[in-house]
Design an enzyme around this catalytic site. Structure first.
Site: not given
Length: 555
Positions: A21, A23, A25, A29, A98, A199, A256, A328-329
């Site tokens: 990150d 910035n 928040d 990003d 993706d 995906d 996938e 990520h899954d």
């Protein structure tokens, strides 16, 4: 096998929300990815797959896209993406996005127009059915629990969503939908993207007309997998997509793919397949239960070995797999595939050695190169992932206590892989100067990139040796294209295989346990190319392997 530009590469998946990150928040990003390209280059990465960063309400963390042509402001701008593509190109790296086209977001313009006029042209972009007396068209269960049908307020009509209710399925039977999708894919390829990870793509073909399948839980619903096994013709759609998009651009594509049939593999990843490659999920689906996560079985070292070799045999002489330890899954691979209590830098390096030396394209997931581990959630309130929340409820409904249910989902939660990347030992692991969107794993003070960069024997520096070996001109042809032949397959907690090329033979041996183990070679080895421990004890052709020792030998 036809040789392709991507065959000898190393790929890396970025989950942008959790990478870096810039910035403050609390959300990663695109500028953060730009800043860390040199880190990836030094690691030996060539292909960078970025999980969705398009406009999205984030009902499923970006896999619900409301605008395929724009970047979500949380992640940056289209100009940032253009800069990222350009900066990657300067470093001979490739950006892969993706592609999420089984469904879009319910906030997408197409679905909003469908809601306004379900019988109009945009209503046909989706599966919308009239249901008298609330009788649903079929009893399929969505991936995130509950029926796949959601009522359109103020009507007797329902729309189909095999994932979240905010992810209406696109109707691929409609040629207008397919045309719009191909147009969008080509727009990105023309912009400089090197390809796509595709995906949930098997879901685009439904078994029609809608019908019920066997009820398999007390909710009265049926697993979506019954329908997928019954559906015919998905490859017709996929070949059409490839012919209209990927092939004219010589683009990279990785699918996938679940539920594939053996006879379909050449159509998926052969020389004229619809995809360049597809992920090997044999290990990740092992031990799964139709009842839910709470009923799943742990995978043992021998199970892991057999899963890997089974996949390798299936695609032998057909095409390339993409080999993963995690994504990520999935939970963190070192926490899943290394027996409890044995997770250490040696065993983490061993797992990496196996993955990189299998035939196929190695995919790293962010933090894997550091040996990042699962996070222990102390309360279900700390969980963000919708899949984990559903499985927690499934466990409670099955009679588990809240404590037992939490322990079950802790092990398999997708949030394990989504915790912020551990850059250094400063506050929030150096990921953000703000409040991170998901809790940082407390072990970041011990496991982080800054510390491992400086330490020669770290997991990070070992992964750099793995990428360097794959690209070493002396051995690359054997590692990339050589045959894979298992050896000592019946030996308990030992995983070993030859990689045989035209010029040389390599032998990979991994002692997949804490106790030492001895193996006897047929003949003396020529050279140790890689060793996750300082030395290798040998007496003639006998090798004495320490616990979790892994070696790559030239014979």
């Amino acid at each position: 096998m036809q040789k392709k530009w991507w065959h000898g590469k190393v790929a890396y998946q970025i989950y942008p929300k959790s990478f870096y990150d810039t910035n403050g928040d609390g959300i990663g990003d695109l500028r953060g990815i730009i800043e860390k390209l040199d880190y990836l280059k030094e690691l030996g990465v060539d292909i960078v797959w970025i999980s969705p960063c398009f406009c999205s309400p984030l009902a499923d963390q970006g896999y619900d896209i409301s605008d395929y042509y724009n970047i979500d402001p949380r992640f940056g701008t289209l100009a940032d993406m253009d800069e990222l593509i350009a900066e990657a190109k300067k470093r001979d790296m490739y950006i892969v996005l993706d592609l999420v086209v089984n469904h879009c977001s319910d906030e997408h313009e197409w679905f909003q127009k469908a809601l306004a006029d379900p019988d109009g042209p945009y209503g046909k972009y989706f599966y919308i059915e009239e249901c008298k007396d609330g009788k649903l068209p079929c009893n399929w269960r969505s991936y995130f629990g509950g029926p796949v049908w959601e009522k359109i307020p103020g009507t007797d009509k329902y729309y189909l969503h095999v994932f979240h209710k905010k992810q209406p399925d696109l109707n691929w039977e409609n040629p207008e939908v397919r045309h719009e999708i191909y147009k969008m894919i080509n727009w990105w390829l023309d912009r400089g993207v090197a390809g796509f990870r595709i995906d949930a793509i098997i879901n685009i073909k439904k078994a029609l007309p809608f019908k019920d399948y066997p009820v398999d839980r007390e909710d009265g619903l049926s697993s979506i997998h019954y329908m997928l096994e019954d559906a015919q013709g998905v490859l017709d759609f996929l070949h059409e997509m490839a012919d209209n998009t990927f092939k004219p651009h010589n683009a990279f594509s990785v699918g996938e793919v679940f539920n594939e049939k053996q006879e379909e593999l050449p159509d998926f990843i052969g020389d004229n397949g619809c995809f360049s490659t597809m992920f090997d999920f044999n290990e990740t689906i092992f031990g799964g239960s139709p009842k839910g996560w709470y009923d799943s079985r742990l995978i043992t070292p021998d199970d892991f070995k057999h899963c890997c070799f089974e996949s390798q045999r299936k695609v032998e002489n057909i095409g390339f797999l993409s080999n993963i330890i995690e994504n990520h899954d999935e939970p963190r691979g070192v926490s899943r595939y290394i027996p409890e209590g044995d997770c250490c830098e040696t065993s983490k390096k061993m797992l990496g050695t196996i993955s990189f030396m299998l035939k196929g394209l190695p995919f790293l997931y962010q933090g894997q190169e550091l040996g990042m581990e699962n996070l222990t959630f102390t309360s279900i309130d700390e969980v963000d992932d919708i899949s984990t929340l559903d499985e927690y409820q499934v466990a409670l409904d099955a009679g588990l206590s809240p404590e037992e249910a939490l322990k079950t989902v802790n092990r398999l939660s997708r949030d394990n892989a989504r915790t912020p990347f551990q850059w250094n030992d400063s506050e929030n692991a150096g990921f953000t100067s703000g409040t991170p969107w998901l809790r940082v794993n407390p072990n970041y003070t011990k496991i982080n990139a800054a510390e491992q960069t400086q330490r020669e024997d770290s997991v990070l520096n070992y992964y750099k040796k793995l990428t360097a070996l794959r690209k070493n001109p002396q051995y690359a042809d054997t590692i990339v294209y050589g045959d894979l032949e298992p050896v000592w397959e019946d030996c308990h907690n030992l995983m070993a295989f030859y990689r045989r090329g035209s010029q040389q033979t390599l032998l990979v041996i991994a002692n997949y346990q804490k106790q030492p183990q001895t193996v006897t070679l047929d003949a003396p080895y020529k050279k140790v190319l890689l060793n996750n421990l300082g030395q290798l004890a040998a007496e003639g052709t006998q090798l004495h392997l320490e616990g979790y020792q892994a070696v790559v030998l030239e014979l």
